[in-house]
Design a protein around this motif. Structure first.
Motif, PDB file in Angstrom:
ATOM      1  N   LYS A  41       6.022 -30.005  35.198  1.00 26.97           N
ATOM      2  CA  LYS A  41       7.366 -30.585  35.319  1.00 26.97           C
ATOM      3  C   LYS A  41       8.109 -29.951  36.490  1.00 26.97           C
ATOM      4  O   LYS A  41       8.742 -30.649  37.287  1.00 26.97           O
ATOM      5  CB  LYS A  41       8.149 -30.414  34.015  1.00 26.97           C
ATOM      6  N   THR A  45       8.624 -32.078  40.069  1.00 24.53           N
ATOM      7  CA  THR A  45      10.016 -32.275  40.485  1.00 24.53           C
ATOM      8  C   THR A  45      10.222 -31.737  41.898  1.00 24.53           C
ATOM      9  O   THR A  45      10.865 -32.382  42.728  1.00 24.53           O
ATOM     10  CB  THR A  45      10.976 -31.591  39.492  1.00 24.53           C
ATOM     11  N   VAL A 163       9.283 -39.991  36.791  1.00 21.88           N
ATOM     12  CA  VAL A 163      10.253 -40.163  35.710  1.00 21.88           C
ATOM     13  C   VAL A 163       9.540 -40.541  34.412  1.00 21.88           C
ATOM     14  O   VAL A 163       9.836 -39.997  33.347  1.00 21.88           O
ATOM     15  CB  VAL A 163      11.330 -41.211  36.097  1.00 21.88           C
ATOM     16  N   VAL A 164       8.568 -41.452  34.502  1.00 23.64           N
ATOM     17  CA  VAL A 164       7.815 -41.858  33.308  1.00 23.64           C
ATOM     18  C   VAL A 164       7.037 -40.661  32.752  1.00 23.64           C
ATOM     19  O   VAL A 164       7.063 -40.394  31.548  1.00 23.64           O
ATOM     20  CB  VAL A 164       6.874 -43.043  33.628  1.00 23.64           C
ATOM     21  N   LEU A 166       7.527 -37.364  33.243  1.00 19.56           N
ATOM     22  CA  LEU A 166       8.425 -36.328  32.726  1.00 19.56           C
ATOM     23  C   LEU A 166       9.046 -36.750  31.397  1.00 19.56           C
ATOM     24  O   LEU A 166       9.187 -35.935  30.480  1.00 19.56           O
ATOM     25  CB  LEU A 166       9.496 -35.985  33.761  1.00 19.56           C
ATOM     26  N   SER A 167       9.405 -38.016  31.284  1.00 22.57           N
ATOM     27  CA  SER A 167       9.961 -38.517  30.017  1.00 22.57           C
ATOM     28  C   SER A 167       8.937 -38.437  28.895  1.00 22.57           C
ATOM     29  O   SER A 167       9.271 -38.049  27.765  1.00 22.57           O
ATOM     30  CB  SER A 167      10.419 -39.970  30.169  1.00 22.57           C
ATOM     31  N   TRP A 168       7.705 -38.783  29.192  1.00 19.45           N
ATOM     32  CA  TRP A 168       6.636 -38.713  28.190  1.00 19.45           C
ATOM     33  C   TRP A 168       6.401 -37.277  27.751  1.00 19.45           C
ATOM     34  O   TRP A 168       6.256 -37.011  26.557  1.00 19.45           O
ATOM     35  CB  TRP A 168       5.350 -39.327  28.750  1.00 19.45           C
ATOM     36  N   GLU A 170       8.563 -34.860  27.758  1.00 17.42           N
ATOM     37  CA  GLU A 170       9.699 -34.456  26.925  1.00 17.42           C
ATOM     38  C   GLU A 170       9.600 -35.061  25.528  1.00 17.42           C
ATOM     39  O   GLU A 170       9.874 -34.404  24.531  1.00 17.42           O
ATOM     40  CB  GLU A 170      11.020 -34.865  27.593  1.00 17.42           C
ATOM     41  N   LYS A 171       9.196 -36.321  25.456  1.00 22.86           N
ATOM     42  CA  LYS A 171       9.047 -36.988  24.164  1.00 22.86           C
ATOM     43  C   LYS A 171       7.992 -36.291  23.298  1.00 22.86           C
ATOM     44  O   LYS A 171       8.142 -36.192  22.087  1.00 22.86           O
ATOM     45  CB  LYS A 171       8.650 -38.448  24.397  1.00 22.86           C
TER      46      LYS A 171
END
Length: 174
Positions: A41, A45, A163-164, A166-168, A170-171
């Motif tokens: 991550k 970034t 973004v996809v 990193l979101s995954w 985090e989820k």
């Protein structure tokens, strides 16, 4: 002036490495076991910010890009050596220096390994230049050049992917 800017950005990067907790050995091992994606991550970034910054500064005429040749064999072999060294030491070059700065004395082994590897590479360079470094050499190219398009759509795709991803992460609490 360039050295001062380099020093400032290096200190800032070290500070961010420390605040992002990527200097911690536990985070390094957690990533290698695919249980903690903090390092990915952080680095992805940084890559995205760097992509936008470098191309924006280049478009504004503030900097000029200086590319290294794309050499497939060297990239594969270098990547394998980097990964093996990281797995053995528990640190990559940047995090080893940051960890030593935090007082983690064991990081000195990673730094010594990095310096030894650089010395061996320097000694072997004349032979490597005629062999491995000549295999799969595509010259100074970029992905946008290969595709024949502006860099901005490529950067946009990387940002959406980032973004996809990193979101995954985090989820999944990675």
């Amino acid at each position: 002036m360039e050295q001062i800017i380099g020093l400032i950005t290096g200190i800032l990067f070290g500070f961010l490495l420390q605040k992002g907790e990527v200097l911690r050995f536990e985070k390094q091992v957690g990533f290698m076991l695919l249980k903690d994606m903090t390092i990915i991550k952080f680095m992805f970034t940084a890559v995205l910010v760097g992509m936008v910054g470098i191309y924006a500064f280049s478009a504004a005429g503030v900097i000029s890009l200086s590319l290294k040749a794309t050499n497939v064999a060297a990239i594969i072999i270098g990547g394998l050596m980097f990964g093996i060294g990281w797995a053995f030491a528990g640190y990559c070059p940047g995090t080893s220096v940051g960890a030593l700065a935090e007082g983690r004395i064991h990081a000195v082994w990673a730094i010594l390994g990095m310096l030894l590897g650089a010395a061996i590479y320097a000694e072997a360079y004349p032979v490597l230049k005629k062999t491995i470094l000549a295999w799969g050499n595509y010259g100074k190219i970029t992905l946008p050049q290969v595709l024949g398009i502006s860099p901005w759509p490529v950067i946009g795709v990387f940002i959406v992917f980032g973004v996809v991803m990193l979101s995954w992460f985090e989820k999944k609490n990675l």
